[in-house]
Design an enzyme around this catalytic site. Structure first.
Site, short mmCIF file in Angstrom:
data_model
loop_
_atom_site.label_atom_id
_atom_site.label_comp_id
_atom_site.label_asym_id
_atom_site.label_seq_id
_atom_site.Cartn_x
_atom_site.Cartn_y
_atom_site.Cartn_z
N GLY A 1 0.98 -0.90 0.01
CA GLY A 1 0.03 -0.27 0.17
C GLY A 1 0.68 1.43 -0.22
O GLY A 1 0.17 2.11 0.24
N ALA A 2 2.42 0.86 -1.00
CA ALA A 2 2.77 2.25 -0.60
C ALA A 2 2.73 3.22 -2.50
O ALA A 2 3.84 3.97 -1.94
CB ALA A 2 4.61 1.28 -0.27
N ILE B 1 -0.18 6.95 3.82
CA ILE B 1 0.70 6.24 4.94
C ILE B 1 2.15 5.64 4.59
O ILE B 1 3.32 5.90 4.64
CB ILE B 1 0.43 5.06 6.12
CG1 ILE B 1 -0.90 6.02 7.01
CG2 ILE B 1 0.90 4.73 6.74
CD1 ILE B 1 -1.75 5.08 7.56
N SER C 1 -6.77 -0.52 12.57
CA SER C 1 -7.22 0.96 13.10
C SER C 1 -7.92 0.48 14.66
O SER C 1 -8.10 -0.67 15.33
CB SER C 1 -8.04 1.17 12.46
OG SER C 1 -8.87 2.22 12.60
N TYR D 1 -15.53 -3.10 7.85
CA TYR D 1 -14.32 -2.76 7.44
C TYR D 1 -13.96 -2.93 9.80
O TYR D 1 -12.91 -3.15 8.74
CB TYR D 1 -14.48 -0.82 7.59
CG TYR D 1 -13.30 -0.26 7.32
CD1 TYR D 1 -11.65 -0.53 6.60
CD2 TYR D 1 -12.74 0.31 8.67
CE1 TYR D 1 -11.02 -0.49 7.02
CE2 TYR D 1 -11.59 1.04 9.13
CZ TYR D 1 -10.28 0.42 8.00
OH TYR D 1 -9.83 1.36 8.42
#
Length: 274
Positions: free
Chosen positions: A7-8, A12, A134, A160
Site C-alpha cells: 500500500g505504498a 501512509i 485501526s 471495515y
C-alpha cells in the site's frame, strides 16, 4: 535491513517508505499502480539517496499476491520487515474475482496470504511483521465462519471494523506462533482513503482531527525500527505507544479460528506452523 511496504503508492505507505529509507533501510514498495509507485520511488530517492525497488500487485487477486511473494523470495535473501499496510474501505458491497468481499480480501486475507508465503524468510532473518489496523477494530464483531458478511446484515463500517479486528487477531496469532508481530492505529489521516464515504469526508473537514500521512506513518516506522516491535509482540499500538485492545481483539480462541478460516480461504497448502 530490507523492508517491504505494501500500500505504498500514496498516503501512509509512501510516507513510511521515505522514513524507513532515511533510517537506512533498503525499501521495497508495493502497490497497484506502477506510475504512482515510480513517483514515490523518486521521492524516496530524493530524500535518502537510494531508490527503492518497486513491485506491482493487486490485493484483490490471490494470484497476484502469490506472484508477488514468489518474486520477493526470488529477489531477496532476507526480509527484515514486512509492513502490511495495504487497505481499502468501500461504502458499497463489492466482490473480488476470488469471490470474497473486497474489504475482507484486501485488508485481511491477502496480507494473511502474503505473510504466510514470506514467513520462513522473515523469521530466518529475525524479522518482524507490522500491520496497519485501526481503532475501528473495537467495533468489530468478526465471525470467522462469515468473514465476507454474506449471511449477516451488511454495513460498510461494520465490515471495515471486522477486517480491522482481523488485523489485530492475526497479529495475536502470529505472536503466539513465535513471530515478531505488532499492529497499530494510524488515526484519521489526510489521504484518499474511503473516497466514496460521506462520513469520512465530513470527519476530514473538522479542524484538528486529521493527521498527516507522515504523522500516521510514524508508528509504523517506530515498530519497524525500535525494540518495541520485538519486545511487545502481539500488541496493539497508537502514537508509538501501547494502546488498549478490547477482549474481542485479543481472544486467542477467536484468533486461532480466524487463522484456520483464512488458510482455507486463501488456499494455502503448505504445512501449518504451530
Amino acid at each position: 535491513m530490507i523492508s517491504v511496504v505494501t500500500g505504498a503508492s500514496a498516503g501512509i505507505g509512501a510516507a513510511a517508505a521515505e522514513a524507513l529509507a532515511r533510517a537506512g533501510h533498503d525499501v521495497v514498495i508495493v502497490g497497484r499502480s506502477r506510475a504512482k509507485l515510480d513517483s514515490v520511488a523518486d521521492r524516496v530517492a530524493a530524500v535518502s539517496g537510494r531508490r527503492p525497488d518497486v513491485a506491482v500487485a493487486d490485493f484483490t487477486s490471490f494470484e497476484d499476491v502469490t506472484r508477488l511473494a514468489a518474486d520477493l523470495l526470488d529477489r531477496y535473501e532476507r526480509i527484515d520487515v514486512l509492513a502490511n499496510n495495504a487497505g481499502v474501505m468501500s461504502a458499497k458491497r463489492r466482490t473480488t474475482r476470488d469471490g470474497h468481499e473486497v474489504m475482507a480480501q484486501v485488508n485481511h486475507l491477502s496480507p494473511f496470504l502474503l505473510t504466510n508465503l514470506l514467513l520462513d524468510r522473515i523469521t530466518a532473518s529475525g524479522g518482524r511483521v507490522v500491520t496497519t489496523s485501526s481503532a475501528a477494530a473495537r467495533t468489530g464483531r468478526l465471525d470467522p465462519r462469515d468473514i465476507d458478511r454474506a449471511h449477516r446484515r451488511w454495513s460498510a463500517w461494520l465490515q471495515y471494523g471486522d477486517t480491522k479486528q482481523a488485523n489485530v487477531l492475526f497479529t495475536v496469532e502470529l505472536a503466539r506462533r513465535g513471530v515478531n508481530a505488532t499492529c497499530f492505529h494510524p488515526g484519521v489521516v489526510k489521504t484518499g482513503f474511503a473516497p466514496d464515504s460521506l462520513y469520512m469526508k465530513a470527519v476530514l473537514m473538522v479542524p484538528g482531527v486529521a493527521r498527516s500521512p507522515e504523522q500516521a506513518a510514524s508508528t509504523l516506522v517506530h515498530l519497524a525500527t525500535t525494540p518495541d516491535g520485538v519486545e511487545h509482540s502481539g500488541r496493539f499500538f497508537a502514537k508509538s505507544a501501547l494502546a488498549s485492545a478490547s477482549r474481542s481483539m485479543t481472544d486467542p480462541t477467536l484468533a486461532a479460528a480466524l487463522w484456520d478460516t483464512s488458510r482455507a480461504a486463501t488456499g494455502l497448502s503448505t504445512p501449518d506452523r504451530t
